[in-house]
Write an enzyme that holds these catalytic residues in place. Sequence first.
Site, PDB file in Angstrom:
ATOM      1  N   ALA A  61       0.859  -1.187   0.000  1.00  0.00           N
ATOM      2  CA  ALA A  61       0.000   0.000   0.000  1.00  0.00           C
ATOM      3  C   ALA A  61       0.895   1.237   0.000  1.00  0.00           C
ATOM      4  CB  ALA A  61      -0.872  -0.024   1.241  1.00  0.00           C
ATOM      5  N   GLY A 102       0.765  -5.022   1.193  1.00  0.00           N
ATOM      6  CA  GLY A 102      -0.356  -5.131   0.260  1.00  0.00           C
ATOM      7  C   GLY A 102       0.055  -5.771  -1.056  1.00  0.00           C
ATOM      8  N   GLU A 105      -0.152  -9.331  -0.390  1.00  0.00           N
ATOM      9  CA  GLU A 105      -1.578  -9.664  -0.207  1.00  0.00           C
ATOM     10  C   GLU A 105      -2.275  -9.752  -1.567  1.00  0.00           C
ATOM     11  OE1 GLU A 105      -1.926  -6.481   2.877  1.00  0.00           O
ATOM     12  OE2 GLU A 105      -3.076  -8.016   3.895  1.00  0.00           O
ATOM     13  N   GLU A 125       3.931  -4.995   7.578  1.00  0.00           N
ATOM     14  CA  GLU A 125       3.013  -3.999   8.150  1.00  0.00           C
ATOM     15  C   GLU A 125       3.270  -3.744   9.637  1.00  0.00           C
ATOM     16  OE1 GLU A 125       2.200  -6.334   6.019  1.00  0.00           O
ATOM     17  OE2 GLU A 125       0.590  -5.698   4.674  1.00  0.00           O
TER      18      GLU A 125
END
Length: 721
Positions: A61, A102, A105, A125
Amino acid sequence: MTQYSRVSGSVGLITLKNPPVNQLSAVVRHGIVDTVQKALSDPKVKSVVICGQNGMFCGGADIKEFQTLANMRGPPLIPMIHSIEAADKPVVAAIEGGAFGGGLELALGCHYRIAHSKAKVGLPEVTLGLLPAAGGSQRLPRLIGVPAALSLITTGRHITAAEALQLGLVDQVADHNTVDAAVKFALSVAGQSLDARRISNFQCPPVPNMDALFEDVMQKVRTTARGAIAPIACVQAVRAAATLPYTQGMQREKELMATLFTSGQARALQYCFFAQRVVGRWSMPSGARWDTSKGRPIHKAAVIGLGTMGRGITVALAQTGLSVVAVETQEKQFMEAKKAVSNMLERGAKRSGKPLAHGKITYSQSLQAVADVDLVIEAVFEDMGLKKKVFQQLSAVCKPGTFLCTNTSTLDVDELASQTHQPELVVGMHFFAPAHIMKLLEVVYGPRSSPELVAVVMELGKKMGKVSVAVGNCRGFVGNRMLKPYRDQAYFLLEEGATPQLIDQALEEFGFAMGAFKVSDLSGLDVGWKVRKEEGLVQPGGGSGKSARIRNGVRYSPLGDLMCEQGRFGQKTGRGWYQYDKPGSRDARPDPWMHSFLEEYRARHGLVARRISNQEVLERCLYAMINEGFRVLEDGIAAGPEDIDIIYVFGYGWPRHRGGPMFYANMVGLEIVLERLEHYAQANPDMPTLQPCSLLRKLVASGSPPVNKWKEVIKNVRSQL
Ligand SMILES: CCCCCCC/C=C/C(=O)SCCNC(=O)CCNC(=O)[C@H](O)C(C)(C)COP(=O)(O)OP(=O)(O)OC[C@H]1O[C@@H](n2cnc3c(N)ncnc32)[C@H](O)[C@@H]1OP(=O)(O)O
C-alpha cells in the site's frame, strides 16, 4: 499507472507502473480494477499475469496515503483482491524484486505465484504499526500454516524466494525472465479448475495444542514488543484465521486494523520509515549534499586498534567484501583479537548463510602496513593524546589522498584532523558496540571535512548495512551529547529519593530496551569516571560541603565516582548499580547494599528522600534529553529532527513505536514539554540543562508545527545567530 496488453495470444498481462516501488496508490488500484475487468470480459483471454515494472512487483500500500484518511480515496484493496481471487480465469503473480505488504496480499489473492530467485517477499506492516489487513492475516496462515505465518506476520521479516518456495508461499522460482515464465505457466493452467487455488476457501492446516501455541507466542511477543501494540494485534488476527471461518476472520482483521490505523504508534513507526530515508539525503552547513557530492570507490581499508570496537569494525568491513588490514601493536591483544575476529566471522557466516570473509583480512603489528590502503578507521583507546599520535603517524605513513577516520565517541574530530597534512580528509565514524551488529553509524564531519569524504563514508556505512547519519562535530556529537543530560537527571533523581530499579523500570515501561542504570552497568562505570577525572571533575571521597555537588557553577552528582571508588564498575566486576551472580554475568538483581549507600549519601549531604513518581522520572530524563536535542538543532549539529530520532532509535534503544525523542516531544505537545521544563528549571536553578532552549520556545511561539515543518523555523533561528 497500470498497463494492459494481451500477450502470447491468450494471456492478459497487467503491469503495475508506479515508481519507485509500484506502491498501490489510488490510481494503481483503479488501474488494477479496470484491467482485471477488461481481461476477464475478453473472450480471447484465457488467463492473466500481474507483474510490476522495473523489476519490482509491488512495495505494498502507498504509505504516504496513510498520513491522512482523505488520501484513502479510490477502490479499496480488499474487494479488489477478492475480485481477483473470485475470477474464473487463472491469475498468476509474477514476482520480481519484491512483494511486500499489500503487494504480497495482492499476490495471495492470485491463484498462482511465481517468484524470481532473487526476489524477496514479506508482510512488514507490523513495522509500520499495522497488520496485513488486506486479507493477508487470513490468507497466509491458511496457505503456509499458523506457526510460519505467525513468524512472518509478527516480525515483518522479508524472506527469500527459496524460503518462500519451501514454505509453499510461491509455486515456482524462476532464474531468468519471471514474466516470461509466468506467461508460460499461465498458458499451461488456462481452463483448469480454480476451486483448489482460492486460499480463502482453505482451512488452516491443523496445529496440535493450538491454545498453548498462541499463549506461548503471545507471551514472547509481549516481551519483545516493549509496549508496541501492532505485534499483539497481529497474533490476534492470526488466531482469528486459525479459529474462525474466513468471513468472520476478515471482520476481526478489520476491527483490529481500525484500532491500529489511527494510533499514535502507527504514526510514529511510519514517521520512522520515512525519517530513515530522509537521513540518507544528507547535507552539510556548507551546502554540500548527498546528490551533489560524489565519493570514490574504496578497495582496501585498515583498522587501527583491535580492542572490542576495532574487532567489530574489522568484521563489519570484511563482511562487505573489502580487503582489510587489521593493526594492533600490543602482542597479547593482537593474538586475542585474531582469534576473536575469526570466531565473530564464523558466527556471522553461520547466521547469514554467506561465505566466510577470513581471506579478506591481513593482520599486522606495524602501522607501516597501512601505507597503500584507501581508508583507515582508527579505533585505539579513547585518549586524545594517544589518538593524536596515531593520526600524526597515519598522516606520515599513508599514501596521499587516504581517508582517515576516527571511531571516537566524544573527542574533537577537528583537533585530530589538525594533526594531519590533509585535515579535509578526516571524519569521525562513530560505531556502536558491538560494531558488526549495531545498525547505527554517526558520520561526524568537521568544518574542514570534504563532502567527497562524507559521501564515501556514508556509502561505506550503507554497504556495511548501517543506518548512517551525518552530523557536525561537538562534544559527544548528537547521541552522546543528548545522553548526558538524561543520565545526569537519573543520578539527581537517585539523590532525591529514587532507586536504580525505580528509574530503570519507568524507562523500560516507556519502552527502552534497558534503563539508564542497567546500560551504565553494561558499558562500565569506569569509562565515564576516567573521562571525568581527566576533566578534573572528580574529588576523591566525593568531596564535602556545598562544592561536593556543584562543579563549574552547575549541579554535579558524585554518585558515579563514589561507586567506582568502591570498585563497582558494573557487570564486569559483578557489582554496579545492581548486583550480578559473577563478574560478566548479565542478570541484574537489586542490591540491598545500594539502599544503605544511598541513605548514607543523602544523610551526608543533608538530602531528604522523597517519593519520586514514574512521571517525574520520564519528564526529567526525557525532557532534559529532548531539550538538548533542540540545542543540537539550533547549533546545526544535526540537519533536522529526523537525524536525531534515527540516531536514538538505531543506536540508543529508544522505542521505535514512539518515533524518536523529537517526534515524541511533538506527540506530547511542544507547549507541554516547554511548560514542564520551565517547572523543573525553576525548581532546580543549578541545572541549566533544564532551562528550555530558545528553539523550543520559538517552535511553540510558531504554533508547534509538525516535525517535518521544523526545518523552516530552525533556518530562521540559525540565520539570526
Ligand atoms: C483501513 C485501510 C486498510 C488498508 C489495508 C492495507 C494493508 C496493507 C498495508 C501495506 O501494504 S503497508 C506497506 C507495506 N510495505 C512495506 O512496508 C514496504 C516498504 N518499503 C520497503 O521496505 C522498501 O522501500 C523496499 C520496497 C524493500 C525497497 O527498498 P529500497 O532500498 O530499494 O528502496 P527505498 O529507499 O526503501 O525506497 C525507495 C522509495 O520508495 C518509497 N517507498 C517504498 N515503499 C513505499 C510504500 N509502500 N509506499 C510509499 N512509498 C514507498 C520510499 O519512501 C523511497 O522514497 P523516498 O523516501 O526516497 O522518496
